[in-house]
Design a protein around this motif. Structure first.
Motif, PDB file in Angstrom:
ATOM      1  N   ASP A  45       0.753  -1.126  -0.183  1.00 18.11           N
ATOM      2  CA  ASP A  45      -0.098   0.114  -0.185  1.00 18.11           C
ATOM      3  C   ASP A  45       0.864   1.091   0.112  1.00 18.11           C
ATOM      4  O   ASP A  45       0.477   2.104  -0.669  1.00 18.11           O
ATOM      5  CB  ASP A  45      -0.851   0.264   1.168  1.00 18.11           C
ATOM      6  CG  ASP A  45      -1.844  -1.224   1.179  1.00 18.11           C
ATOM      7  OD1 ASP A  45      -2.501  -1.477   0.255  1.00 18.11           O
ATOM      8  OD2 ASP A  45      -2.569  -1.490   2.157  1.00 18.11           O
ATOM      9  N   ARG A 104      -6.657   1.458   6.227  1.00 14.40           N
ATOM     10  CA  ARG A 104      -7.467  -0.010   5.686  1.00 14.40           C
ATOM     11  C   ARG A 104      -7.649  -0.536   6.860  1.00 14.40           C
ATOM     12  O   ARG A 104      -7.023  -0.499   8.064  1.00 14.40           O
ATOM     13  CB  ARG A 104      -6.254  -0.717   4.869  1.00 14.40           C
ATOM     14  CG  ARG A 104      -6.933  -2.165   4.371  1.00 14.40           C
ATOM     15  CD  ARG A 104      -5.842  -2.896   3.851  1.00 14.40           C
ATOM     16  NE  ARG A 104      -5.196  -2.413   2.657  1.00 14.40           N
ATOM     17  CZ  ARG A 104      -5.774  -2.741   1.441  1.00 14.40           C
ATOM     18  NH1 ARG A 104      -6.807  -3.589   1.325  1.00 14.40           N
ATOM     19  NH2 ARG A 104      -5.122  -2.205   0.177  1.00 14.40           N
ATOM     20  N   ARG A 155      -8.399  -3.299   9.473  1.00 12.36           N
ATOM     21  CA  ARG A 155      -7.661  -4.819   9.420  1.00 12.36           C
ATOM     22  C   ARG A 155      -8.397  -5.842   9.417  1.00 12.36           C
ATOM     23  O   ARG A 155      -8.439  -7.064   8.924  1.00 12.36           O
ATOM     24  CB  ARG A 155      -7.115  -4.770  10.969  1.00 12.36           C
ATOM     25  CG  ARG A 155      -5.802  -3.772  11.109  1.00 12.36           C
ATOM     26  CD  ARG A 155      -4.546  -4.040  10.575  1.00 12.36           C
ATOM     27  NE  ARG A 155      -4.084  -5.308  11.122  1.00 12.36           N
ATOM     28  CZ  ARG A 155      -3.306  -6.382  10.737  1.00 12.36           C
ATOM     29  NH1 ARG A 155      -3.265  -6.068   9.264  1.00 12.36           N
ATOM     30  NH2 ARG A 155      -3.005  -7.332  11.153  1.00 12.36           N
ATOM     31  N   GLY A 185     -10.201  -5.258   5.306  1.00  9.29           N
ATOM     32  CA  GLY A 185      -9.443  -4.867   4.155  1.00  9.29           C
ATOM     33  C   GLY A 185     -10.002  -3.760   3.534  1.00  9.29           C
ATOM     34  O   GLY A 185      -9.620  -3.258   2.481  1.00  9.29           O
ATOM     35  N   ASN A 245     -11.318   0.839  -3.474  1.00 11.03           N
ATOM     36  CA  ASN A 245     -11.476  -0.609  -3.179  1.00 11.03           C
ATOM     37  C   ASN A 245     -12.159  -1.600  -4.442  1.00 11.03           C
ATOM     38  O   ASN A 245     -11.809  -2.723  -4.320  1.00 11.03           O
ATOM     39  CB  ASN A 245     -12.875  -0.520  -2.184  1.00 11.03           C
ATOM     40  CG  ASN A 245     -12.603  -0.245  -0.886  1.00 11.03           C
ATOM     41  OD1 ASN A 245     -11.662  -1.061  -0.278  1.00 11.03           O
ATOM     42  ND2 ASN A 245     -13.240   0.971  -0.350  1.00 11.03           N
ATOM     43  N   TRP A 279      -2.342  -8.619   0.850  1.00 14.47           N
ATOM     44  CA  TRP A 279      -3.543  -8.467   1.698  1.00 14.47           C
ATOM     45  C   TRP A 279      -4.285  -9.767   2.105  1.00 14.47           C
ATOM     46  O   TRP A 279      -4.395 -10.734   1.286  1.00 14.47           O
ATOM     47  CB  TRP A 279      -4.574  -7.330   1.429  1.00 14.47           C
ATOM     48  CG  TRP A 279      -5.416  -7.137   2.585  1.00 14.47           C
ATOM     49  CD1 TRP A 279      -6.736  -7.446   2.729  1.00 14.47           C
ATOM     50  CD2 TRP A 279      -5.262  -6.546   3.564  1.00 14.47           C
ATOM     51  NE1 TRP A 279      -7.192  -7.128   4.043  1.00 14.47           N
ATOM     52  CE2 TRP A 279      -6.295  -6.365   4.300  1.00 14.47           C
ATOM     53  CE3 TRP A 279      -4.148  -5.638   4.153  1.00 14.47           C
ATOM     54  CZ2 TRP A 279      -6.416  -5.880   5.651  1.00 14.47           C
ATOM     55  CZ3 TRP A 279      -3.858  -5.146   5.357  1.00 14.47           C
ATOM     56  CH2 TRP A 279      -4.994  -5.105   6.295  1.00 14.47           C
ATOM     57  N   ASP A 314      -6.718 -11.183   5.520  1.00 16.34           N
ATOM     58  CA  ASP A 314      -7.764 -10.677   6.737  1.00 16.34           C
ATOM     59  C   ASP A 314      -7.724 -11.584   7.615  1.00 16.34           C
ATOM     60  O   ASP A 314      -7.815 -12.946   7.785  1.00 16.34           O
ATOM     61  CB  ASP A 314      -9.035 -10.910   6.331  1.00 16.34           C
ATOM     62  CG  ASP A 314      -9.383  -9.707   4.891  1.00 16.34           C
ATOM     63  OD1 ASP A 314      -8.942  -8.868   5.157  1.00 16.34           O
ATOM     64  OD2 ASP A 314     -10.627 -10.040   4.682  1.00 16.34           O
TER      65      ASP A 314
END
Length: 69
Positions: free
Chosen positions: A30, A39, A41, A44, A58, A66, A68
């Protein structure tokens, strides 16, 4: 079989701790791509600096790092 399970656990722990996330929830990918804002956590979702959801970022976001967790 136990060696495989042990390897997978160690690998997962390594991958989880490898990602450097700052206080805004942004990782190295990022920051390299100049994502401004924050963002979530948990989900996302990318937010603008004023707290509203950034719809276009998005939809276009392709951060391969990324996850989660």
């Amino acid at each position: 079989m136990t060696d495989l399970i042990y390897f997978l656990i160690v690998f997962i722990v390594f991958v989880i701790h490898e990602k450097e996330v700052d206080e805004n929830g942004l990782d190295n990918y990022d920051r390299r791509n100049n994502l401004i804002g924050s963002r979530s956590r948990l989900t996302g979702i990318i937010y603008k600096t004023d707290g509203s959801i950034d719809l276009w970022k998005n939809l276009i976001d392709t951060n391969p790092n990324w996850c989660d967790y």
